[in-house]
Design a protein around this motif. Structure first.
Motif, PDB file in Angstrom:
ATOM      1  N   GLY A 129       4.961   5.406  -3.934  1.00  0.00           N
ATOM      2  CA  GLY A 129       5.702   6.384  -3.134  1.00  0.00           C
ATOM      3  C   GLY A 129       7.157   6.003  -2.919  1.00  0.00           C
ATOM      4  N   ALA A 130       7.878   6.872  -2.191  1.00  0.00           N
ATOM      5  CA  ALA A 130       9.324   6.676  -1.996  1.00  0.00           C
ATOM      6  C   ALA A 130       9.607   5.369  -1.242  1.00  0.00           C
ATOM      7  CB  ALA A 130       9.906   7.864  -1.232  1.00  0.00           C
ATOM      8  N   VAL A 131       8.871   5.107  -0.161  1.00  0.00           N
ATOM      9  CA  VAL A 131       9.105   3.865   0.602  1.00  0.00           C
ATOM     10  C   VAL A 131       8.548   2.668  -0.176  1.00  0.00           C
ATOM     11  CG1 VAL A 131       8.592   2.617   2.739  1.00  0.00           C
ATOM     12  CG2 VAL A 131       9.163   5.046   2.835  1.00  0.00           C
ATOM     13  N   ARG A 177      -5.762   8.245  -7.529  1.00  0.00           N
ATOM     14  CA  ARG A 177      -5.005   9.005  -8.537  1.00  0.00           C
ATOM     15  C   ARG A 177      -4.113   8.117  -9.384  1.00  0.00           C
ATOM     16  NH1 ARG A 177      -4.705  12.032  -3.825  1.00  0.00           N
ATOM     17  NH2 ARG A 177      -2.830  10.942  -3.155  1.00  0.00           N
ATOM     18  N   SER A 178      -3.638   7.014  -8.810  1.00  0.00           N
ATOM     19  CA  SER A 178      -2.676   6.151  -9.521  1.00  0.00           C
ATOM     20  C   SER A 178      -3.347   4.949 -10.188  1.00  0.00           C
ATOM     21  CB  SER A 178      -1.622   5.627  -8.551  1.00  0.00           C
ATOM     22  OG  SER A 178      -0.920   6.692  -8.009  1.00  0.00           O
ATOM     23  N   LYS A 179      -4.657   4.860 -10.058  1.00  0.00           N
ATOM     24  CA  LYS A 179      -5.361   3.697 -10.610  1.00  0.00           C
ATOM     25  C   LYS A 179      -5.071   3.587 -12.111  1.00  0.00           C
ATOM     26  CE  LYS A 179      -9.730   1.459 -10.026  1.00  0.00           C
ATOM     27  NZ  LYS A 179     -10.831   1.787 -10.894  1.00  0.00           N
ATOM     28  N   GLY A 199      12.539  11.105   3.623  1.00  0.00           N
ATOM     29  CA  GLY A 199      11.643  10.639   4.683  1.00  0.00           C
ATOM     30  C   GLY A 199      10.259  11.261   4.587  1.00  0.00           C
ATOM     31  N   THR A 200      10.179  12.423   3.957  1.00  0.00           N
ATOM     32  CA  THR A 200       8.880  13.088   3.795  1.00  0.00           C
ATOM     33  C   THR A 200       8.153  12.578   2.556  1.00  0.00           C
ATOM     34  OG1 THR A 200       9.986  15.019   4.712  1.00  0.00           O
ATOM     35  CG2 THR A 200       7.783  15.378   3.851  1.00  0.00           C
ATOM     36  N   GLY A 201       8.907  12.033   1.591  1.00  0.00           N
ATOM     37  CA  GLY A 201       8.278  11.489   0.389  1.00  0.00           C
ATOM     38  C   GLY A 201       8.785  12.135  -0.889  1.00  0.00           C
ATOM     39  N   VAL A 202       8.206  11.651  -1.983  1.00  0.00           N
ATOM     40  CA  VAL A 202       8.649  12.060  -3.319  1.00  0.00           C
ATOM     41  C   VAL A 202       8.536  13.574  -3.526  1.00  0.00           C
ATOM     42  CG1 VAL A 202       8.074  11.813  -5.769  1.00  0.00           C
ATOM     43  CG2 VAL A 202       8.050   9.795  -4.304  1.00  0.00           C
ATOM     44  N   GLU A 203       7.446  14.165  -3.048  1.00  0.00           N
ATOM     45  CA  GLU A 203       7.235  15.612  -3.261  1.00  0.00           C
ATOM     46  C   GLU A 203       8.339  16.449  -2.610  1.00  0.00           C
ATOM     47  OE1 GLU A 203       3.451  16.973  -1.869  1.00  0.00           O
ATOM     48  OE2 GLU A 203       2.374  15.789  -3.365  1.00  0.00           O
ATOM     49  N   VAL A 205       0.871  -1.185   0.000  1.00  0.00           N
ATOM     50  CA  VAL A 205       0.000   0.000   0.000  1.00  0.00           C
ATOM     51  C   VAL A 205       0.907   1.233   0.000  1.00  0.00           C
ATOM     52  CG1 VAL A 205      -1.884   1.191   1.182  1.00  0.00           C
ATOM     53  CG2 VAL A 205      -1.680  -1.309   1.365  1.00  0.00           C
ATOM     54  N   GLY A 206       0.741   2.063  -1.023  1.00  0.00           N
ATOM     55  CA  GLY A 206       1.652   3.200  -1.195  1.00  0.00           C
ATOM     56  C   GLY A 206       2.778   2.822  -2.154  1.00  0.00           C
ATOM     57  N   ALA A 207       2.451   1.907  -3.085  1.00  0.00           N
ATOM     58  CA  ALA A 207       3.473   1.329  -3.980  1.00  0.00           C
ATOM     59  C   ALA A 207       4.121   2.353  -4.900  1.00  0.00           C
ATOM     60  CB  ALA A 207       2.852   0.201  -4.811  1.00  0.00           C
ATOM     61  N   GLY A 239      -2.832   8.249   8.061  1.00  0.00           N
ATOM     62  CA  GLY A 239      -4.279   8.272   7.803  1.00  0.00           C
ATOM     63  C   GLY A 239      -4.733   7.005   7.087  1.00  0.00           C
ATOM     64  N   VAL A 240      -3.994   6.632   6.065  1.00  0.00           N
ATOM     65  CA  VAL A 240      -4.344   5.423   5.278  1.00  0.00           C
ATOM     66  C   VAL A 240      -4.217   4.186   6.165  1.00  0.00           C
ATOM     67  CG1 VAL A 240      -3.720   4.010   3.272  1.00  0.00           C
ATOM     68  CG2 VAL A 240      -3.668   6.508   3.097  1.00  0.00           C
ATOM     69  N   SER A 241      -3.173   4.112   6.976  1.00  0.00           N
ATOM     70  CA  SER A 241      -2.995   2.949   7.855  1.00  0.00           C
ATOM     71  C   SER A 241      -4.144   2.850   8.850  1.00  0.00           C
ATOM     72  CB  SER A 241      -1.667   3.039   8.605  1.00  0.00           C
ATOM     73  OG  SER A 241      -0.608   2.838   7.715  1.00  0.00           O
ATOM     74  N   PHE A 274       2.317  -1.543   4.562  1.00  0.00           N
ATOM     75  CA  PHE A 274       1.640  -0.246   4.459  1.00  0.00           C
ATOM     76  C   PHE A 274       2.686   0.867   4.493  1.00  0.00           C
ATOM     77  CE2 PHE A 274      -3.078  -0.248   4.986  1.00  0.00           C
ATOM     78  CZ  PHE A 274      -3.279  -1.613   4.878  1.00  0.00           C
ATOM     79  N   SER A 275       2.703   1.710   3.455  1.00  0.00           N
ATOM     80  CA  SER A 275       3.649   2.831   3.415  1.00  0.00           C
ATOM     81  C   SER A 275       2.982   4.031   2.747  1.00  0.00           C
ATOM     82  CB  SER A 275       4.917   2.424   2.660  1.00  0.00           C
ATOM     83  OG  SER A 275       4.584   2.036   1.342  1.00  0.00           O
ATOM     84  N   ALA A 276       1.730   4.295   3.143  1.00  0.00           N
ATOM     85  CA  ALA A 276       0.990   5.409   2.536  1.00  0.00           C
ATOM     86  C   ALA A 276       0.601   6.461   3.578  1.00  0.00           C
ATOM     87  CB  ALA A 276      -0.246   4.884   1.817  1.00  0.00           C
ATOM     88  N   GLY A 277       1.266   6.439   4.731  1.00  0.00           N
ATOM     89  CA  GLY A 277       0.996   7.455   5.739  1.00  0.00           C
ATOM     90  C   GLY A 277       0.004   6.980   6.796  1.00  0.00           C
TER      91      GLY A 277
HETATM   92  P1  A2P Z   1      -0.435   8.090  -5.000  1.00  0.00           P
HETATM   93  O1  A2P Z   1       0.833   8.068  -5.801  1.00  0.00           O
HETATM   94  O2  A2P Z   1      -1.578   7.483  -5.737  1.00  0.00           O
HETATM   95  O3  A2P Z   1      -0.742   9.442  -4.415  1.00  0.00           O
HETATM   96  P2  A2P Z   1       5.262   9.460  -0.711  1.00  0.00           P
HETATM   97  O4  A2P Z   1       5.443   9.231   0.751  1.00  0.00           O
HETATM   98  O5  A2P Z   1       6.486   9.191  -1.503  1.00  0.00           O
HETATM   99  O6  A2P Z   1       4.675  10.814  -0.986  1.00  0.00           O
HETATM  100  O7  A2P Z   1       4.178   8.370  -1.200  1.00  0.00           O
HETATM  101  C1  A2P Z   1       2.917   8.229  -0.601  1.00  0.00           C
HETATM  102  C2  A2P Z   1       2.262   6.948  -1.107  1.00  0.00           C
HETATM  103  O8  A2P Z   1       0.996   6.822  -0.456  1.00  0.00           O
HETATM  104  C3  A2P Z   1       1.963   6.986  -2.598  1.00  0.00           C
HETATM  105  O9  A2P Z   1       2.058   5.675  -3.113  1.00  0.00           O
HETATM  106  C4  A2P Z   1       0.522   7.463  -2.614  1.00  0.00           C
HETATM  107  O10 A2P Z   1      -0.207   7.071  -3.762  1.00  0.00           O
HETATM  108  C5  A2P Z   1      -0.026   6.736  -1.423  1.00  0.00           C
HETATM  109  N1  A2P Z   1      -1.255   7.342  -0.953  1.00  0.00           N
HETATM  110  C6  A2P Z   1      -1.470   8.635  -0.628  1.00  0.00           C
HETATM  111  N2  A2P Z   1      -2.760   8.816  -0.245  1.00  0.00           N
HETATM  112  C7  A2P Z   1      -3.376   7.617  -0.334  1.00  0.00           C
HETATM  113  C8  A2P Z   1      -4.690   7.147  -0.102  1.00  0.00           C
HETATM  114  N3  A2P Z   1      -5.650   7.957   0.336  1.00  0.00           N
HETATM  115  N4  A2P Z   1      -4.967   5.830  -0.321  1.00  0.00           N
HETATM  116  C9  A2P Z   1      -3.988   5.003  -0.749  1.00  0.00           C
HETATM  117  N5  A2P Z   1      -2.715   5.382  -0.991  1.00  0.00           N
HETATM  118  C10 A2P Z   1      -2.414   6.674  -0.797  1.00  0.00           C
END
Ligand code: A2P
Length: 337
Positions: free
Chosen positions: A13-15, A40-42, A160-164, A9-11, A76-78, A71-74
């Motif tokens: 993203g950076a992690v 957004r990534s669907k 550590g904060t992510g791609v952005e 989950v969060g595939a 809230g998602v977790s 799980f690596s999507a932050g």
């Molecule tokens: P997405 O690319 O679709 O936004 P990073 O820490 O590098 O910014 O990455 C965050 C990761 O968490 C990305 O894969 C991002 O997907 C995912 N993400 C962010 N918000 C959600 C959400 N509401 N549900 C699932 N995945 C999410």
């Protein structure tokens, strides 16, 4: 060994990307891989073992038939989706801060407290990146003499904060060199050519949540509330790998020579300490490495039993993805998935 249906989950993203790379590198027994992200990534595809795999939307039903989910999507998602996965008999290894301090959730660094993995009830938490690399280096010291107090200052990379955040640092650096005043979007201030003593949110004590994570998680991992930890966490304009200046007060005296000896035998650690030849751990060198590097090991002459050291680790690998995968490997080897 069994093969597992694995979700990330969060595939995108950076992690998440690092998790996919390490699963492949270590040949983790994946039967089917399910990369998940936001809506957004669907439809996007990611590469895994030479195949293009479509990214799915992370939602409760996605976890049907899955054995293991990273799980690596932050946070809230977790909070929202990890319980849904657990309900569907998935073993969740969660990188977020959502469940780390819950008493029935093991918080694990496999070189330090692997025995905690067997106590899982469907969810295992990966500690904060800064905590992981610090406790890894503290463990051999702790085994030699209990630790009374730790004073740590961190120098943390933007990955550590992510791609952005990585993109923001690159853009701001170019803008400043060109004489353009940059705009800060990800952090409250410009990160390029700067140092921000502010990671995560401040609370009423004046400390940040990142600082409290280091305090609380260290006690939980060692199962020792008597270790005093005080932290100052700082974001610096480095793309990847966190550095830490760590002052350790032990009960019994440990000389720097002895510390070097025990650290060099400890799993997951590389002692890199020859300052006369300018050899000490550097974020740029450690990026991409699995080991946590320790150098500048020296006595603290202001107290009877004190050591100072400089600890550098790849925050996306050992600080997140690698540690999570090592937890899963241990769980697989001990039939705990
Ligand atoms: P997405 O690319 O679709 O936004 P990073 O820490 O590098 O910014 O990455 C965050 C990761 O968490 C990305 O894969 C991002 O997907 C995912 N993400 C962010 N918000 C959600 C959400 N509401 N549900 C699932 N995945 C999410």
């Amino acid at each position: 060994m069994k093969n597992y249906n694995v979700a990330v989950v969060g595939a995108t993203g950076a992690v998440g990307q690092t998790i996919l790379g390490i699963l492949e590198e270590r040949d983790f027994p994946v039967k089917n891989l399910l990369p998940l992200a936001s809506s957004r990534s669907k439809g996007m595809t990611i590469k895994f073992k030479g195949e293009d795999i479509e990214v799915g939307e992370a939602k409760p039903e996605a976890f049907e038939g899955i054995d293991l989910a990273f799980f690596s999507a932050g946070t809230g998602v977790s909070r929202k989706l990890a319980p849904e996965a657990v309900k569907r008999s998935v073993l969740v290894v969660d990188n977020s801060n959502a469940f780390r301090m819950e008493p029935d959730v093991p918080l694990v660094v496999p070189e330090v407290n692997p025995e905690a993995i067997a106590r899982h009830k469907g969810l295992i938490a990966n500690p904060n990146c800064s905590t992981i690399q610090m406790v890894l280096a503290l463990k051999p010291i702790y085994d030699e003499s209990k630790i009374k107090r730790v004073v740590v200052s961190t120098y943390q990379a933007v990955s550590g904060t992510g791609v952005e955040a990585i993109e923001e640092l690159k853009l701001q650096s170019q803008e400043i060199i060109k004489g353009i005043e940059p705009e800060a979007k990800v952090y409250p201030h410009t990160i390029a050519f700067n140092a921000l003593p502010h990671i995560d949110v401040f609370d009423e004590t004046g400390y940040t949540l990142e600082e409290w994570k280091m305090v609380r998680e260290t006690k939980k991992i060692f199962e020792d509330d008597s270790i005093e930890v005080t932290a100052t966490t700082v974001r610096i304009p480095v793309i990847n790998s966190h550095s830490e200046s760590v002052n350790i007060e032990t009960i019994d005296k440990i000389t720097p020579e002895r510390a070097r000896e025990i650290l060099s035998k400890a799993p997951g650690i590389k002692v890199y300490d020859d300052p006369k030849n300018n050899i000490y751990p550097l974020a740029r060198d450690v990026s991409g490495a699995d080991e946590v590097y320790v150098g500048r090991i020296r006595e603290d002459f202001t107290i009877p039993c004190g050591l100072n050291m400089w600890i550098v680790g790849d925050n996306l690998r050992k600080g997140a993805a690698l540690n999570a995968i090592q937890i899963a490997e241990y769980a697989a080897e001990h039939d705990l998935i």
